[in-house]
Design a protein around this motif. Structure first.
Motif, PDB file in Angstrom:
ATOM      1  N   ARG A  44      88.904  78.390  95.515  1.00 43.66           N
ATOM      2  CA  ARG A  44      88.696  76.949  95.715  1.00 43.66           C
ATOM      3  C   ARG A  44      89.819  76.218  94.969  1.00 43.66           C
ATOM      4  O   ARG A  44      89.824  76.188  93.734  1.00 43.66           O
ATOM      5  CB  ARG A  44      87.323  76.586  95.141  1.00 43.66           C
ATOM      6  CG  ARG A  44      86.806  75.264  95.587  1.00 43.66           C
ATOM      7  CD  ARG A  44      85.293  75.240  95.616  1.00 43.66           C
ATOM      8  NE  ARG A  44      84.696  75.187  94.284  1.00 43.66           N
ATOM      9  CZ  ARG A  44      83.376  75.060  94.081  1.00 43.66           C
ATOM     10  NH1 ARG A  44      82.536  74.999  95.097  1.00 43.66           N
ATOM     11  NH2 ARG A  44      82.896  75.026  92.858  1.00 43.66           N
ATOM     12  N   GLY A  74      89.016  73.071  92.578  1.00 42.84           N
ATOM     13  CA  GLY A  74      87.723  73.198  91.921  1.00 42.84           C
ATOM     14  C   GLY A  74      87.839  73.200  90.400  1.00 42.84           C
ATOM     15  O   GLY A  74      88.799  72.681  89.825  1.00 42.84           O
ATOM     16  N   ASN A  75      86.846  73.826  89.785  1.00 42.38           N
ATOM     17  CA  ASN A  75      86.710  73.772  88.330  1.00 42.38           C
ATOM     18  C   ASN A  75      87.764  74.594  87.587  1.00 42.38           C
ATOM     19  O   ASN A  75      88.284  74.159  86.563  1.00 42.38           O
ATOM     20  CB  ASN A  75      85.302  74.238  87.961  1.00 42.38           C
ATOM     21  CG  ASN A  75      84.257  73.282  88.498  1.00 42.38           C
ATOM     22  OD1 ASN A  75      84.312  72.082  88.227  1.00 42.38           O
ATOM     23  ND2 ASN A  75      83.316  73.793  89.299  1.00 42.38           N
ATOM     24  N   SER A  76      88.074  75.766  88.120  1.00 39.74           N
ATOM     25  CA  SER A  76      89.074  76.613  87.444  1.00 39.74           C
ATOM     26  C   SER A  76      90.435  75.930  87.473  1.00 39.74           C
ATOM     27  O   SER A  76      91.179  75.970  86.486  1.00 39.74           O
ATOM     28  CB  SER A  76      89.175  77.980  88.129  1.00 39.74           C
ATOM     29  OG  SER A  76      87.897  78.547  88.243  1.00 39.74           O
ATOM     30  N   PRO A 134      86.568  81.410  87.973  1.00 38.25           N
ATOM     31  CA  PRO A 134      85.112  81.258  88.067  1.00 38.25           C
ATOM     32  C   PRO A 134      84.473  82.641  87.947  1.00 38.25           C
ATOM     33  O   PRO A 134      85.140  83.654  88.202  1.00 38.25           O
ATOM     34  CB  PRO A 134      84.920  80.710  89.480  1.00 38.25           C
ATOM     35  CG  PRO A 134      86.085  81.217  90.266  1.00 38.25           C
ATOM     36  CD  PRO A 134      87.220  81.393  89.295  1.00 38.25           C
ATOM     37  N   PHE A 169      79.839  87.087  90.632  1.00 35.35           N
ATOM     38  CA  PHE A 169      79.070  88.290  90.298  1.00 35.35           C
ATOM     39  C   PHE A 169      79.461  88.838  88.921  1.00 35.35           C
ATOM     40  O   PHE A 169      79.782  90.008  88.771  1.00 35.35           O
ATOM     41  CB  PHE A 169      79.230  89.361  91.387  1.00 35.35           C
ATOM     42  CG  PHE A 169      78.581  88.994  92.698  1.00 35.35           C
ATOM     43  CD1 PHE A 169      77.292  89.420  92.980  1.00 35.35           C
ATOM     44  CD2 PHE A 169      79.240  88.184  93.614  1.00 35.35           C
ATOM     45  CE1 PHE A 169      76.684  89.067  94.177  1.00 35.35           C
ATOM     46  CE2 PHE A 169      78.635  87.824  94.806  1.00 35.35           C
ATOM     47  CZ  PHE A 169      77.356  88.261  95.097  1.00 35.35           C
ATOM     48  N   LEU A 225      84.347  80.109  83.798  1.00 29.98           N
ATOM     49  CA  LEU A 225      83.224  79.200  84.003  1.00 29.98           C
ATOM     50  C   LEU A 225      82.318  79.764  85.085  1.00 29.98           C
ATOM     51  O   LEU A 225      82.755  80.538  85.942  1.00 29.98           O
ATOM     52  CB  LEU A 225      83.755  77.811  84.408  1.00 29.98           C
ATOM     53  CG  LEU A 225      84.833  77.818  85.493  1.00 29.98           C
ATOM     54  CD1 LEU A 225      84.231  77.611  86.851  1.00 29.98           C
ATOM     55  CD2 LEU A 225      85.892  76.781  85.185  1.00 29.98           C
ATOM     56  N   ALA A 255      78.176  79.048  87.224  1.00 25.55           N
ATOM     57  CA  ALA A 255      77.100  78.107  87.539  1.00 25.55           C
ATOM     58  C   ALA A 255      75.859  78.329  86.677  1.00 25.55           C
ATOM     59  O   ALA A 255      75.095  77.402  86.430  1.00 25.55           O
ATOM     60  CB  ALA A 255      76.730  78.242  89.011  1.00 25.55           C
ATOM     61  N   LEU A 259      77.019  85.739  80.240  1.00 32.27           N
ATOM     62  CA  LEU A 259      77.825  85.375  81.416  1.00 32.27           C
ATOM     63  C   LEU A 259      79.291  85.801  81.318  1.00 32.27           C
ATOM     64  O   LEU A 259      79.892  86.192  82.305  1.00 32.27           O
ATOM     65  CB  LEU A 259      77.716  83.853  81.644  1.00 32.27           C
ATOM     66  CG  LEU A 259      78.393  83.288  82.883  1.00 32.27           C
ATOM     67  CD1 LEU A 259      77.928  83.979  84.150  1.00 32.27           C
ATOM     68  CD2 LEU A 259      78.134  81.782  82.997  1.00 32.27           C
ATOM     69  N   ILE A 293      78.540  75.174  85.334  1.00 33.73           N
ATOM     70  CA  ILE A 293      79.649  74.511  86.036  1.00 33.73           C
ATOM     71  C   ILE A 293      79.606  75.047  87.462  1.00 33.73           C
ATOM     72  O   ILE A 293      79.887  76.233  87.690  1.00 33.73           O
ATOM     73  CB  ILE A 293      81.003  74.851  85.366  1.00 33.73           C
ATOM     74  CG1 ILE A 293      81.021  74.464  83.886  1.00 33.73           C
ATOM     75  CG2 ILE A 293      82.155  74.215  86.141  1.00 33.73           C
ATOM     76  CD1 ILE A 293      81.034  72.986  83.595  1.00 33.73           C
TER      77      ILE A 293
HETATM   78  C1  FMN Z   1      80.739  84.641  95.675  1.00 33.90           C
HETATM   79  C2  FMN Z   1      80.285  83.847  94.492  1.00 33.90           C
HETATM   80  C3  FMN Z   1      79.718  84.510  93.412  1.00 33.90           C
HETATM   81  C4  FMN Z   1      79.301  83.795  92.274  1.00 33.90           C
HETATM   82  N1  FMN Z   1      78.771  84.487  91.222  1.00 33.90           N
HETATM   83  C5  FMN Z   1      78.414  83.820  90.098  1.00 33.90           C
HETATM   84  C6  FMN Z   1      77.891  84.518  88.961  1.00 33.90           C
HETATM   85  O1  FMN Z   1      77.792  85.744  88.943  1.00 33.90           O
HETATM   86  N2  FMN Z   1      77.510  83.798  87.885  1.00 33.90           N
HETATM   87  C7  FMN Z   1      77.621  82.426  87.842  1.00 33.90           C
HETATM   88  O2  FMN Z   1      77.269  81.813  86.831  1.00 33.90           O
HETATM   89  N3  FMN Z   1      78.147  81.733  88.899  1.00 33.90           N
HETATM   90  C8  FMN Z   1      78.527  82.398  90.028  1.00 33.90           C
HETATM   91  N4  FMN Z   1      79.070  81.697  91.090  1.00 33.90           N
HETATM   92  C9  FMN Z   1      79.278  80.242  90.988  1.00 33.90           C
HETATM   93  C10 FMN Z   1      80.725  79.844  90.572  1.00 33.90           C
HETATM   94  O3  FMN Z   1      81.142  80.540  89.441  1.00 33.90           O
HETATM   95  C11 FMN Z   1      80.788  78.331  90.269  1.00 33.90           C
HETATM   96  O4  FMN Z   1      80.429  77.583  91.420  1.00 33.90           O
HETATM   97  C12 FMN Z   1      82.136  77.854  89.773  1.00 33.90           C
HETATM   98  O5  FMN Z   1      82.022  76.539  89.272  1.00 33.90           O
HETATM   99  C13 FMN Z   1      83.208  77.858  90.846  1.00 33.90           C
HETATM  100  O6  FMN Z   1      84.444  77.537  90.261  1.00 33.90           O
HETATM  101  P1  FMN Z   1      85.655  76.930  91.099  1.00 33.90           P
HETATM  102  O7  FMN Z   1      85.343  75.491  91.358  1.00 33.90           O
HETATM  103  O8  FMN Z   1      86.844  77.084  90.210  1.00 33.90           O
HETATM  104  O9  FMN Z   1      85.776  77.746  92.357  1.00 33.90           O
HETATM  105  C14 FMN Z   1      79.468  82.391  92.233  1.00 33.90           C
HETATM  106  C15 FMN Z   1      80.060  81.734  93.333  1.00 33.90           C
HETATM  107  C16 FMN Z   1      80.445  82.440  94.452  1.00 33.90           C
HETATM  108  C17 FMN Z   1      81.063  81.697  95.625  1.00 33.90           C
END
Ligand code: FMN
Length: 321
Positions: free
Chosen positions: A11, A14-16, A85, A88, A129, A131, A137, A165
């Motif tokens: 993304r 996004g946040n990263s 991010p 998993f 970061l 969610a 984590l 996040i």
């Molecule tokens: C395929 C996938 C797997 C994810 N697995 C986790 C996870 O294991 N633990 C967690 O806390 N968030 C998980 N998330 C949520 C992302 O880490 C979170 O939305 C993050 O803010 C995305 O960062 P970005 O904006 O930089 O892409 C996952 C998201 C996706 C799409």
């Protein structure tokens, strides 16, 4: 000082991306030059575990962006910052593929006993970061980071991890972010305060490069050295690379660079001209040290060895002085 940022999320806004850019801006404020690689935009093939790199010191994959660009960026970097991010409890596949392919650098160090000259001074940061809010984590990613930074010859200097996040924009609302980043970046004060020197030659393929590498290998904790050429060639000298490998110093993935380009990255206190350098003009604020090198044109293996040993002794004296 050159900082390489790896933006690990697919993304792009996004946040990263936000976290990495905030961190890199703090490094720029201290004087670093930064370069961000959005890994999802790169063509990087996965490691297939063939162990070719353990024998040959390079990956058999030679056509992707890892081979064309990224190994060189890792070697150039004084600071490596990865932002990711949690997917998993780990990094997204695109970033993980880059990490896995740094196995080539691991192999050069641990199988072929070739040391990256910047190994003693490179710093690594992992910014993560996710969610969710679980206690564990960031355990997986920080374990990965430990081995990744070791493979790229960086010290795992620090990390930041943010929970809850999820949606784009969440990171921007994070309280205390600027202070967290400032605390991490302050760990680099000694690195930024190093004595800065540039070794300049004509084509930056041989002696000036050896001088840079010896300076970094001998005293990278107190000296920041770069090298440059007034008319850089396309490639480094393979005889020089072989002679340095005999001493365990790894010159691979280096490219000759133009003096003006290098001066946009470092403000040297000392500039050393290595041999006669046509078109050299003094650098404002820098002391010029002129090295007269006898037989600098002798490119036989014996000649290059003699040059290497001469340069090593000169660098040792320069650093002590
Ligand atoms: C395929 C996938 C797997 C994810 N697995 C986790 C996870 O294991 N633990 C967690 O806390 N968030 C998980 N998330 C949520 C992302 O880490 C979170 O939305 C993050 O803010 C995305 O960062 P970005 O904006 O930089 O892409 C996952 C998201 C996706 C799409």
């Amino acid at each position: 000082m050159f900082a390489l940022g790896l933006m690990g999320s697919p993304r792009k806004k996004g946040n990263s991306a936000y976290l990495l850019s905030a961190f890199l801006k703090a490094l720029e404020a201290k004087g670093a030059v930064t370069h961000t690689v959005v890994v999802a935009e790169k063509e990087v093939l996965p490691c297939i575990g063939c162990t070719y790199c353990e024998k040959h010191g390079r990956c058999f994959q030679q056509t992707d962006d890892m081979a064309k660009e990224m190994y060189g960026l890792f070697r150039r970097a004084d600071i490596v910052v990865a932002a990711t991010p949690m997917y998993f409890y780990s990094a997204p596949a695109q970033l993980k593929m880059v990490i896995d392919r740094t196995q080539t650098l691991w192999s050069r160090n641990y199988r072929l006993n070739l040391r990256d000259p910047r190994a003693g001074s490179r710093a690594g940061f992992m910014l993560s970061l996710g969610a969710t809010k679980g206690k564990n984590l960031f355990e997986g990613i920080n374990l990965t980071a430990r081995y990744f930074f070791d493979a790229v010859s960086a010290e795992f200097t620090g990390w930041l991890g943010y929970r809850r996040i999820e949606n784009p924009g969440d990171m921007e609302k994070q309280e205390g972010l600027a202070a967290d980043i400032a605390a991490e970046v302050s760990k680099l004060d000694a690195l930024f305060a190093r004595k800065k020197m540039v070794f300049v030659g004509t084509d930056n393929t041989c002696t000036s490069r050896m001088a840079e590498a010896f300076a970094m290998a001998m005293a990278g904790d107190r000296v920041e050295a770069m090298s440059a050429g007034m008319s850089p060639a396309e490639k480094i000298d393979p005889e020089m690379e072989a002679a340095m490998a005999e001493k365990g110093v790894d010159m691979a993935f280096g490219r000759p660079r133009l003096m003006d380009d290098v001066l946009s990255e470092i403000k040297p206190g000392i500039v050393v001209t290595v041999g006669i350098v046509p078109d050299f003009t003094p650098v404002p604020g820098a002391q010029v040290v002129a090295w007269e090198i006898p037989n600098i044109e002798d490119r036989s293996p014996e000649g290059v060895r003699r040059l290497r040993d001469d340069i090593e002794a000169r660098v040792a004296a320069l650093i002590q002085g």
